[in-house]
Write a protein that holds these residues in place. Structure first.
Motif, short mmCIF file in Angstrom:
data_model
loop_
_atom_site.label_atom_id
_atom_site.label_comp_id
_atom_site.label_asym_id
_atom_site.label_seq_id
_atom_site.Cartn_x
_atom_site.Cartn_y
_atom_site.Cartn_z
N VAL A 3 -39.68 20.60 58.01
CA VAL A 3 -38.55 19.72 57.73
C VAL A 3 -38.45 18.59 58.75
O VAL A 3 -38.10 17.44 58.40
CB VAL A 3 -37.23 20.53 57.67
CG1 VAL A 3 -36.79 21.02 59.04
CG2 VAL A 3 -36.12 19.71 57.01
N LEU A 63 -26.76 15.20 59.25
CA LEU A 63 -27.52 15.53 58.05
C LEU A 63 -27.77 17.04 58.05
O LEU A 63 -28.22 17.59 59.05
CB LEU A 63 -28.85 14.77 58.04
CG LEU A 63 -29.77 15.01 56.85
CD1 LEU A 63 -29.10 14.59 55.54
CD2 LEU A 63 -31.10 14.26 57.04
N ARG A 64 -27.46 17.67 56.94
CA ARG A 64 -27.58 19.13 56.84
C ARG A 64 -28.35 19.49 55.58
O ARG A 64 -27.88 19.24 54.46
CB ARG A 64 -26.19 19.77 56.84
CG ARG A 64 -25.43 19.48 58.13
CD ARG A 64 -23.95 19.71 58.04
NE ARG A 64 -23.29 19.28 59.28
CZ ARG A 64 -21.99 19.34 59.51
NH1 ARG A 64 -21.17 19.80 58.56
NH2 ARG A 64 -21.48 18.93 60.66
N LEU A 65 -29.55 20.03 55.76
CA LEU A 65 -30.45 20.34 54.65
C LEU A 65 -30.77 21.83 54.67
O LEU A 65 -31.10 22.39 55.71
CB LEU A 65 -31.75 19.54 54.78
CG LEU A 65 -31.61 18.01 54.83
CD1 LEU A 65 -32.97 17.37 55.14
CD2 LEU A 65 -31.05 17.47 53.53
N TYR A 66 -30.69 22.46 53.48
CA TYR A 66 -31.02 23.89 53.44
C TYR A 66 -31.80 24.24 52.18
O TYR A 66 -31.86 23.48 51.22
CB TYR A 66 -29.75 24.74 53.52
CG TYR A 66 -28.99 24.91 52.22
CD1 TYR A 66 -29.08 26.10 51.49
CD2 TYR A 66 -28.17 23.90 51.72
CE1 TYR A 66 -28.38 26.26 50.31
CE2 TYR A 66 -27.45 24.07 50.54
CZ TYR A 66 -27.57 25.25 49.84
OH TYR A 66 -26.87 25.41 48.66
N GLN A 67 -32.41 25.41 52.21
CA GLN A 67 -33.16 25.92 51.07
C GLN A 67 -33.02 27.43 51.03
O GLN A 67 -32.64 28.07 52.02
CB GLN A 67 -34.63 25.53 51.16
CG GLN A 67 -35.33 26.12 52.39
CD GLN A 67 -36.81 25.77 52.43
OE1 GLN A 67 -37.38 25.24 51.49
NE2 GLN A 67 -37.44 26.10 53.54
N ALA A 77 -23.71 20.70 53.32
CA ALA A 77 -25.15 20.93 53.31
C ALA A 77 -25.72 20.61 51.94
O ALA A 77 -25.11 20.92 50.91
CB ALA A 77 -25.47 22.36 53.70
N GLN A 78 -26.90 19.99 51.93
CA GLN A 78 -27.58 19.62 50.69
C GLN A 78 -28.79 20.53 50.48
O GLN A 78 -29.57 20.75 51.40
CB GLN A 78 -28.04 18.16 50.76
CG GLN A 78 -26.90 17.18 51.01
CD GLN A 78 -27.41 15.77 51.19
OE1 GLN A 78 -28.01 15.18 50.29
NE2 GLN A 78 -27.19 15.21 52.38
N LYS A 79 -28.92 21.02 49.24
CA LYS A 79 -29.99 21.96 48.95
C LYS A 79 -31.28 21.24 48.59
O LYS A 79 -31.28 20.23 47.89
CB LYS A 79 -29.57 22.88 47.80
CG LYS A 79 -30.40 24.15 47.68
CD LYS A 79 -29.79 25.11 46.68
CE LYS A 79 -30.51 26.45 46.69
NZ LYS A 79 -29.90 27.39 45.72
N MET A 80 -32.38 21.79 49.06
CA MET A 80 -33.71 21.22 48.80
C MET A 80 -34.69 22.38 48.68
O MET A 80 -34.31 23.54 48.71
CB MET A 80 -34.12 20.30 49.95
CG MET A 80 -34.20 21.03 51.27
SD MET A 80 -34.94 20.06 52.58
CE MET A 80 -35.05 21.32 53.86
N THR A 102 -29.99 21.31 60.69
CA THR A 102 -28.99 20.26 60.89
C THR A 102 -29.49 19.25 61.91
O THR A 102 -30.20 19.59 62.86
CB THR A 102 -27.66 20.87 61.37
OG1 THR A 102 -27.85 21.51 62.63
CG2 THR A 102 -27.13 21.87 60.35
#
Length: 453
Positions: free
Chosen positions: A143, A160-164, A95-98, A192
């Motif tokens: 998102v 694609l995995r994006l989290y905050q 997971a990528q942080k944003m 995701t």
């Protein structure tokens, strides 16, 4: 050469003094403790919520309005440690942080239908141009809209995995229990995106394992149950709960096969036997601290979020969303572990792991203060205790008063430099806060003991 060596020794001496000056000290800590008289009576909610009372009384958080709280320096340290723990597990699942804006266009919420279905809990605002916005309680619309603008999104970009981790807002009709049910809260939300349902389910399983790891590392007993998808939507979901007598949800757990479910999903919650195995059903109350959803195309369809598949055609992405109430975990952990007289922190998120208490000013042991600095430096050299030691240097207070406050604040280890430190072989009192076990150690024994933690 002699002058050079002298300069080196002098420099090292200055460095040691400099380090002492920057030791973390309670005298310099902003910790607005509530002084409560013996005859004082609290509000009903303070009496039934251990976490709210302790966190406020110990200066961890400070009420700033109905359902709103400020995090004091100790509270912020706990949040930072909890955030680091979550970040570590999110990295392991790619997971990528944003960070998304707090305000989301009301137009997007109208497209998905949630502008109306969310109800009065949705905080709606208008700008000077009369445009609608939402103080986001969650960010599915935001998102997905962002991703839909990536016109060349390809199957090669998936999964694609994006989290905050950010503040969220909910207009609670009845805020109570402090951080457990408030208007503004800190949440980790992961979104995701996969090519197909099978891939999305695989992602769901991987993230669920990461959630299990997060809650296992925290060390607070938790229950995972089948949950209601509610306003978020999707085909199925699971909730993570910390059991608590004042919990908002009723959980049904089979002692036979282990099946567990939120009573909201069961038509007859009074049934005492499991429909699958016939085992005995037990009930417990819990506070939800995490929730995972398999969303399918609930949001990608109305917001036209698609990717180019291997055949060159556009296909809708399959989604999942995964939340952890970060500030709620903090409070629920305190609620689950603590007594009415003192906080018990999970080891990994305690604000400081060690509190060292020196002798009182004017006492026979007052000249032993150098031991406080020596122990702070040597214990601080142990990797697991680096930047995790605070000195209670308020030497006008008795040792007993400072020990009592350290216990209430919840420092796992309390070290006292007292009378025993003046013996031929100096010994120091180590209090283990959780067990209240007290031991006397020489400094060598103390270091050996702590290295094993």
């Amino acid at each position: 050469m002699m002058n050079y060596n002298f300069a080196i020794r002098r420099k090292r001496g200055i460095q040691i003094l400099f380090r002492h000056f920057y030791h973390k000290r309670i005298s310099q800590l902003f910790q607005p403790i509530n002084i409560i008289s013996k005859d004082a009576t609290g509000k009903k909610e303070e009496l039934v919520s251990i976490s709210q009372k302790l966190l406020v009384d110990c200066g961890i958080v400070r009420p700033r309005g109905n359902g709103m709280f400020a995090f004091m320096p100790l509270g912020q340290r706990v949040l930072a440690k909890l955030t680091d723990l979550i970040d570590e597990e999110m990295k392991l699942v790619g997971a990528q942080k944003m960070l998304l804006p707090t305000l989301t266009s009301g137009h997007l919420w109208k497209k998905t239908g949630r502008w109306k279905t969310t109800g009065d809990e949705l905080v709606k605002v208008k700008d000077r141009h009369d445009k609608d916005y939402v103080l986001s309680p969650t960010h599915e619309e935001a998102v997905v809209d962002m991703l839909s603008e990536v016109y060349h999104l390809s199957y090669r970009n998936l999964p694609l995995r994006l989290y905050q981790i950010s503040s969220k807002f909910r207009d609670e009709a009845n805020p109570r229990f402090g951080l457990l049910r408030c208007k503004e809260f800190l949440m980790k939300d992961l979104y995701t995106f996969d090519q197909d349902e099978a891939s999305a389910i695989s992602t769901y399983d991987q993230v669920s394992e990461a959630y299990n790891a997060i809650f296992q590392r925290l060390g607070v007993p938790f229950v995972k149950v089948a949950g209601d998808c509610g306003n978020i939507g999707g085909s199925f979901s699971h909730e993570y709960h910390y059991p608590a007598a004042i919990g908002q949800d009723t959980l049904l757990i089979c002692n036979g096969c282990g099946y567990s479910v939120n009573s909201e999903l069961v038509s007859d919650s009074n049934n005492t036997n499991c429909s699958s195995c016939g085992g005995v059903i037990t009930t417990t109350k819990g506070f939800e601290v995490g929730h995972t959803f398999l969303l399918g195309t609930k949001y990608s369809d109305p917001l036209n979020c698609s990717y180019q598949n291997e055949n060159g055609r556009r296909s809708l992405v399959q989604m999942g969303c995964y939340g952890i109430g970060v500030s709620r975990v903090l409070a629920a952990a305190v609620e689950a572990l603590s007594s009415e007289t003192g906080i018990r922190w999970p080891w990994v998120i305690a604000p400081y792991k060690v509190c060292i208490i020196g002798p009182k000013r004017g006492s026979k042991e007052a000249n032993l203060t150098s031991w406080v600095h020596f122990l702070t430096d040597t214990i601080g050299s142990i990797k697991s205790f680096q930047d995790d030691i605070i000195i209670d240097d308020r030497d006008t207070f008795t040792i007993g008063k400072r020990v009592m406050e350290a216990k209430k604040t919840g420092y796992p280890f309390i070290i006292v430099v007292g009378k025993k430190a003046s013996e031929l072989v100096p010994r120091f009192e180590l209090i283990e806060n959780i067990t209240n076990n007290v031991q006397l150690f020489s400094h060598v024994q103390l270091l050996d003991f702590l290295r094993g933690k």
